[in-house]
Motif scaffolding. Structure first.
Motif, PDB file in Angstrom:
ATOM      1  N   ARG A 147       0.830  -1.211   0.000  1.00 10.11           N
ATOM      2  CA  ARG A 147       0.000   0.000   0.000  1.00 10.11           C
ATOM      3  C   ARG A 147       0.861   1.256   0.000  1.00 10.11           C
ATOM      4  NH1 ARG A 147      -5.300   0.528  -0.946  1.00 10.11           N
ATOM      5  NH2 ARG A 147      -5.459   2.101   0.688  1.00 10.11           N
ATOM      6  N   SER A 148       1.993   1.206   0.721  1.00 11.88           N
ATOM      7  CA  SER A 148       2.879   2.374   0.785  1.00 11.88           C
ATOM      8  C   SER A 148       3.513   2.657  -0.573  1.00 11.88           C
ATOM      9  CB  SER A 148       3.969   2.153   1.838  1.00 11.88           C
ATOM     10  OG  SER A 148       3.399   1.961   3.120  1.00 11.88           O
ATOM     11  N   PHE A 149       3.785   1.608  -1.370  1.00 13.14           N
ATOM     12  CA  PHE A 149       4.404   1.783  -2.681  1.00 13.14           C
ATOM     13  C   PHE A 149       3.377   2.023  -3.785  1.00 13.14           C
ATOM     14  CE2 PHE A 149       8.072   0.199  -0.553  1.00 13.14           C
ATOM     15  CZ  PHE A 149       9.162   0.618  -1.304  1.00 13.14           C
ATOM     16  N   GLU A 150       2.111   2.005  -3.438  1.00 19.60           N
ATOM     17  CA  GLU A 150       1.074   2.143  -4.463  1.00 19.60           C
ATOM     18  C   GLU A 150       1.173   3.462  -5.233  1.00 19.60           C
ATOM     19  OE1 GLU A 150      -2.036   0.761  -6.784  1.00 19.60           O
ATOM     20  OE2 GLU A 150      -0.738  -0.267  -5.345  1.00 19.60           O
ATOM     21  N   PRO A 151       1.345   4.648  -4.552  1.00 18.18           N
ATOM     22  CA  PRO A 151       1.482   5.890  -5.325  1.00 18.18           C
ATOM     23  C   PRO A 151       2.666   5.862  -6.279  1.00 18.18           C
ATOM     24  CG  PRO A 151       1.068   6.368  -3.006  1.00 18.18           C
ATOM     25  CD  PRO A 151       1.326   4.900  -3.104  1.00 18.18           C
ATOM     26  N   LEU A 152       3.780   5.260  -5.842  1.00 22.59           N
ATOM     27  CA  LEU A 152       4.948   5.173  -6.713  1.00 22.59           C
ATOM     28  C   LEU A 152       4.662   4.263  -7.904  1.00 22.59           C
ATOM     29  CD1 LEU A 152       7.891   5.998  -7.088  1.00 22.59           C
ATOM     30  CD2 LEU A 152       8.551   4.014  -5.731  1.00 22.59           C
ATOM     31  N   ARG A 153       3.951   3.163  -7.655  1.00 22.61           N
ATOM     32  CA  ARG A 153       3.619   2.254  -8.762  1.00 22.61           C
ATOM     33  C   ARG A 153       2.690   2.930  -9.766  1.00 22.61           C
ATOM     34  NH1 ARG A 153      -0.205  -0.562 -10.646  1.00 22.61           N
ATOM     35  NH2 ARG A 153      -1.627   0.139  -9.007  1.00 22.61           N
TER      36      ARG A 153
END
Length: 451
Positions: free
Chosen positions: A181-187
């Motif tokens: 979830r934390s990497f979702e914006p980056l993905r």
């Protein structure tokens, strides 16, 4: 869906956090086990003492009767005794008066000692407790094999291991979900950038990004901005070159046609002179176009100090021959002055100012270059005695390819545009005013003081 490898930051982060969590959980389990084992040993000792007192109270009356009557047989008082608890009753003269089933014939505690102690029998360790009655005639001894306590400790350890085996997978799944979830914006940003066309250099939306990722997005957007500017310069250069080179190339073609049709030497001489002028104009235009296209903010190195007076004298010397050829008086009036910036680009700027002034000054005229400090800033001024520029056109003369009415055809309209670009890079302001004798033009650049 691609399975993440150990080269993935998410996988490494999950493995690291899970590994640290597992280590902390194991360390905590060991601490809990050691502390619980210590507490359980105390509880076992207290239970052993309580059992000893209780059994002594139950057996004391019957033991006194047996000792009084002289009975020697031993009768078990508790037939359903616990297999891990054994006890004996001894008289003051060392005779075994009573023991329960499984208790050894030899005493647990020798010498009439009391309290807690240890007893070794057949390679097995026992925990013991002994006490005397009030008349000091009966000695109660209670023994418990240590294997019972070890079995309890092993069961507790197994429970901790089972609990850890349940918690760790759940913890790993939770950590993976949080990291994902934390990497979702980056993905999402990666997917969005990955689907763009080569010319799509819009800034990446970093509004929903985490604080740690925003510097990366800011650097990426800065790079996109520079690439966008470079692409715009390239497109503008291509369009400008195609537009402006059309005129000198057409002149070259016309003069070639005239040259091929010349009927005598005079016509050939005129055609050759025109061809030379057209070629020189094309060369000059290409040079100015390339200069304008290469000007970038990175060329201006803040902190480099340039001696402006020396630069003016050097450029004036390079233009002295062109001025004398047209009988133009070129002079300098420079006081000590320094500016911060890029010397090469400042030399290009000054060269274009001098070229522009000499080109617009008639034969026998005058061009003056001055520099010095004025009101805390450094000013550079180039004045000529030419025809001047109407006040309404003072701003427009810095536009690309703009030529004032009546301007000589040799001008490309790029010289002052280059001057403006370099001045902007050096945070300098430009103003246009009357020139020498109020008939020409003065272009003044005001630079910020050197920090």
């Amino acid at each position: 869906m691609r399975v993440p490898s150990f080269g993935s930051l998410r996988v490494r982060l999950v493995v690291f956090i899970l590994g640290v969590s597992a280590a902390v959980l194991c360390a905590s389990g060991v601490v809990v086990y050691v502390e619980a084992d210590r507490e359980s040993q105390q509880l076992f000792d207290e239970s052993l003492q309580e059992a000893g007192h209780l059994l002594f109270t139950l057996a004391e009356h019957e033991a006194e009767e047996m000792r009084t009557t002289g009975a020697s047989h031993l009768i078990p008082m508790i037939s359903n005794h616990q297999p891990y608890l054994f006890f004996q009753i001894w008289t003051e003269n060392g005779r075994l008066l009573y023991r329960n089933n499984g208790a050894p014939d030899e005493p647990f505690v020798g010498g009439g000692r009391t309290g807690l102690g240890w007893f070794d029998r057949q390679g097995e360790r026992w925990r013991t407790f002994a006490l005397w009655n009030n008349t000091h005639t009966l000695h109660m001894q209670v023994g418990e094999p240590l294997r019972h306590r070890k079995e309890t400790s092993i069961q507790f350890a197994i429970q901790l291991i089972v609990l850890a085996a349940i918690i760790l997978p759940l913890l790993g799944a939770m950590i993976w979900w949080i990291v994902h979830r934390s990497f979702e914006p980056l993905r999402r940003s990666t997917d969005e950038v990955g689907t763009r066309t080569p010319g799509d250099l819009r800034a990446v939306d970093a509004a929903k990004a985490d604080e740690e990722v925003r510097p990366l997005f800011a650097a990426l957007n800065h790079l996109f901005g520079r690439m966008r500017q470079a692409l715009e310069r390239e497109q503008r250069f291509t369009a400008d070159a195609a537009h402006e080179l059309r005129t000198p190339l057409a002149g070259i073609k016309t003069n070639l046609q005239v040259l091929t049709r010349a009927r005598n030497a005079d016509e050939q001489g005129i055609a050759l002179a025109g061809l030379t002028d057209s070629t020189e104009r094309a060369i000059r235009l290409v040079d100015q176009l390339l200069t304008l296209a290469r000007i970038e903010p990175d060329q201006v190195m803040r902190g480099s100090t340039i001696d402006l007076a020396a630069l003016v004298r050097r450029q004036a010397g390079e233009h002295d021959a062109a001025a004398r050829a047209r009988r133009i008086r070129l002079s300098t009036q420079c006081d000590a002055a320094t500016v911060a910036g890029n010397e090469a680009s400042l030399a290009i700027m000054l060269r274009n100012l001098l070229d522009n002034a000499l080109r617009h000054t008639p034969e026998g005229g005058e061009v003056t270059v001055s520099c010095g400090r004025v009101n805390g800033r450094v000013e550079l001024a180039v004045s000529d005695s030419g025809t001047g520029i109407p006040a309404a056109l003072h701003e427009r003369v810095f536009e690309r390819f703009f030529r004032a009415p009546g301007d000589q055809p040799a001008g490309s309209g790029l010289g002052l545009s280059i001057v403006r670009s370099i001045a902007d890079l050096h945070a300098a302001t430009i103003r246009v005013s009357d020139g020498i004798g109020k008939s020409g033009t003065t272009i003044t650049l005001s630079f910020p003081p050197v920090a």
